[in-house]
Write an enzyme that holds these catalytic residues in place. Structure first.
Site, PDB file in Angstrom:
ATOM      1  N   ASP A  75      -0.914  -3.536  -0.140  1.00 33.69           N
ATOM      2  CA  ASP A  75      -1.569  -3.916  -1.388  1.00 33.69           C
ATOM      3  C   ASP A  75      -3.030  -4.288  -1.161  1.00 33.69           C
ATOM      4  O   ASP A  75      -3.391  -4.869  -0.146  1.00 33.69           O
ATOM      5  CB  ASP A  75      -0.816  -5.110  -1.993  1.00 33.69           C
ATOM      6  N   GLU A  89      -2.887   1.183  -0.902  1.00 31.88           N
ATOM      7  CA  GLU A  89      -3.437   1.103  -2.253  1.00 31.88           C
ATOM      8  C   GLU A  89      -4.929   0.805  -2.082  1.00 31.88           C
ATOM      9  O   GLU A  89      -5.321  -0.340  -1.880  1.00 31.88           O
ATOM     10  CB  GLU A  89      -2.756   0.004  -3.074  1.00 31.88           C
TER      11      GLU A  89
END
Length: 729
Positions: free
Chosen positions: A407, A460
């Protein structure tokens, strides 16, 4: 300060100096700190014979004695009497060598962090083929003045079990009789002697929920995995395999059926509910929003405090292992969101762990994240780097996880991420790249692929940072895949436009192919796109009810035709009308209506089509697997592409009509003469389409079209994507 005062006030830094067993050639002595005791007898645990008694030192709670005769016991216990009665305890301070063993090799390999630190269950040999169970505790708190273990086993009294500080800043102690299931925390005092909020174990394997947030001793050796067949199955080149990922928030995928039952489904209940659904829908992987323990439900797991513990909201660590195991036995891979970018300030967590910035950058211009009001790990500190890399390996090791989706990578890469001028510190070269974070991600990826070559890492990353999914030896970050955020934003912006305006935005639906093979991309329609006022995927679509559903179906099929692996957030596949709400379930009742059951049927068929036909996945990351047939027809808002397998053995044409106007004599350029057949049409009635007539089979003729030697003619339905297979001559 006298030792008794230190012990009484939980301020003893080196208890091994004063307590436990010491011996010379001809004698040994034992000293114990036992408040409220009136008599203490020493027992050899091997023989259960008394060695002698300890004498109370004046008016203190210290007891000691020297023994000049008799054999040195392997392990001894105390039989203690006090005004309330009698009890037996095994002296933890006799296990100095075993305690120090926790830090002998911790820095050698990342895996040693979770194999050595935290609460490690062990057996202690007491002689005569007897053993006792114990737990070895080790925690890093280099600037603390005192650390104690507190838990159910000592009434959370910090004066009972002071830990020993080592030269490397670790605190250690072996405590007999502490077993799996026992709750514990660390009582820590800062350098000035001030007591901090009680801390959960940074390497804790199991965590209690609010209000205690205590760590729980856990035995990782009990679960027996049954996924050996899967481990063989996942070997091979993932770039050439179909990968359709179902992104799931476990707390809101489905709630129990009883209206009065607001609880979550457990890991084991999800085995019975989620796995059959995913299998039926044809997804290849489940991706879980962060599973590491987190205190606040509303963070969805993106503010973790227990990186080594699967959240106990849904069950025990073994329950989660069972969930993963059952996924594997049903042919489903498991990816988890991993959050090394930041962590919250909750008192029981890592922030200012020993009164100083042990885990986070000290300067708030590097150590505080303005977007999430959370701390940023000090990516340059060796102990922090080992901690994070070890955690990545931990999930692959102990839980057989198949992949880590990392993330907020962009927030790690850039020192000025979400910061104004003057609010960030340039690197040594005056630039905005965080070299420490870059090298950490490279190290993490090298370790993952070295130890677990069948696993994968997915970034990401929302910028154009170069070579995110390229090997470290090529100068890349080393990720296996990268989310294609550009495709997601451009295509969603395009499809949200009224069809009459799409002609002016045609480049948004085609631009992604300019860079489609620069990285190994996953195409995501993630949770972030259906929350915080962005609306559901269905309600991003313009038009009346029928057009909204048709736009969604057309767009979904365009996504499956486009090069790149696929990811869809739960609810997209049923055309959920409401924006995602983490406090409630997906609106499964919508499947009573043909519109929503039709959308679901389309996603099921798209997954099957994508997996069954190599042309749609085998060269997802190779430019030879894709060719534009027509990307310039902005006036009619249509695009046509060719997807093919290796050496062109299989050819599938995908045509999308992004207007509600049917094209009754639409001509499509093709590579060869022969028969062409429709594989899937998103306008079919089974998907709640209009059922606009479309020839199931077509023959190519010698009419040159769209820079191709041959062409076919078809009736292109409105707001639809059609897949056409070349059958051959």
């Amino acid at each position: 300060m006298q030792i008794e005062t230190q012990l009484k006030n939980a301020q003893c830094t080196f208890p091994f100096t004063h307590l436990g067993l010491t011996h010379t050639k001809n004698a040994f002595s034992i000293t114990a700190w036992i408040p409220n005791a009136t008599a203490v007898k020493v027992i050899d645990l091997a023989t259960e014979k008394a060695i002698g008694t300890l004498k109370k030192q004046a008016a203190s709670d210290l007891f000691s004695a020297e023994f000049t005769k008799g054999k040195l016991p392997a392990v001894y216990a105390f039989e203690v009497k006090n005004p309330q009665g009698a009890y037996r305890i095994i002296d933890p301070y006799q296990f100095q060598d075993q305690a120090f063993h926790a830090v002998h090799f911790v820095d050698h390999l990342p895996k040693n962090v979770y194999q050595q630190l935290g609460a490690q269950l062990m057996d202690l040999d007491v002689g005569l083929a007897k053993s006792i169970s114990a737990t070895r505790f080790a925690v890093f708190a280099p600037n603390a003045s005192a650390v104690s273990i507190i838990g159910d086993f000592n009434y959370w009294d910090g004066s009972c079990l002071p830990m020993q500080k080592t030269d490397f800043g670790y605190w250690v102690l072996v405590v007999p009789g502490v077993n799996a299931g026992d709750k514990y925390k660390y009582q820590i005092k800062d350098a000035a002697g001030n007591e901090l909020p009680h801390k959960a174990d940074p390497i804790g394997f199991y965590a209690d929920q609010y209000p205690s947030h205590a760590s729980v001793v856990f035995d990782h050796e009990q679960y027996q995995w049954q996924d050996s067949k899967w481990q063989e199955q996942v070997k091979g080149d993932k770039y050439t395999q179909a990968m359709s990922i179902y992104e799931v928030h476990l707390g809101s995928w489905k709630r129990p059926s009883a209206e009065s039952d607001a609880r979550y489904l457990s890991y084991r209940e999800l085995v019975d509910e989620l796995i059959p659904y995913v299998t039926d829908m044809g997804y290849t992987h489940i991706e879980l929003l962060p599973i590491s323990e987190f205190p606040f439900d509303g963070s969805w797991g993106y503010q973790p405090v227990g990186l080594f513990a699967p959240t106990s909201r849904f069950g025990s660590p073994d329950d989660f292992k069972y969930f993963v195991d059952q996924c594997h036995q049903n042919g489903i891979g498991v990816i988890i969101d991993w959050v090394p970018a930041h962590f919250p300030e909750d008192g029981h967590g890592l922030a200012r762990f020993d009164g100083t910035h042990v885990y986070e950058y000290e300067d708030p211009r590097k150590g505080w994240h303005p977007d999430w009001n959370s701390c940023i790990y000090d990516f340059g500190k060796d102990t922090v780097r080992q901690f994070l890399v070890a955690n990545a390996l931990f999930w692959l090791d102990k839980y057989h996880i198949d992949g880590l989706r990392v993330d907020a990578v962009a927030s790690m890469l850039y020192l000025d991420y979400s910061r104004e001028d003057g609010d960030w510190i340039p690197n040594v070269d005056g630039g905005n790249h965080n070299y420490e974070a870059i090298s950490l991600l490279q190290w993490m990826n090298k370790e993952v692929y070295s130890h677990y070559p069948n696993a994968m890492t997915i970034a990401e990353e929302s910028t154009s940072f170069a070579k995110v999914s390229r090997p470290v030896f090529e100068g890349g970050l080393g990720f296996g895949f990268k989310w294609n955020m550009g495709w997601m934003h451009d295509s969603l912006h395009y499809i949200s436009k009224d069809p009459s305006y799409r002609r002016y935005h045609h480049g948004e639906i085609t631009f992604s192919m300019v860079y489609a093979f620069d990285e190994s991309f996953v195409l995501p329609i993630s949770h972030d796109e259906v929350v915080h006022g962005k609306g559901s995927l269905l309600h991003k679509m313009p038009g009346d009810e029928w057009q909204q559903a048709a736009n969604l179906r057309c767009y979904a099929a365009f996504m499956y035709a486009h090069p790149g692996k696929k990811l869809n957030f739960m609810g997209n596949e049923i055309g959920q009308a409401a924006e995602w709400n983490h406090d409630s379930s997906i609106n499964w009742h919508l499947l009573e209506f043909e519109k929503h059951s039709g959308i679901q049927a389309l996603y099921r068929d798209l997954n099957k089509l994508y997996a069954d036909y190599p042309a749609l996945h085998e060269l997802d990351h190779d430019h030879t697997g894709f060719e534009w047939i027509d990307h310039e027809n902005a006036e009619q808002s249509t695009v046509a592409m060719l997807r093919q397998s290796k050496a062109g053995k299989q050819q599938i044409y995908a045509v999308s009509n992004f207007t509600p106007v049917p094209r009754s004599t639409f001509r499509l350029g093709v590579k060869a003469l022969g028969e062409y057949t429709v594989l899937l049409n998103t306008d079919d009635k089974q998907y709640w389409g209009s059922g606009n007539s479309l020839n199931a089979k077509m023959l190519a003729d010698k009419t040159p079209w769209q820079n191709q030697t041959y062409s076919i003619e078809l009736s292109l339905p409105p707001l639809a994507t059609v897949f056409i297979l070349y059958k051959g001559k």
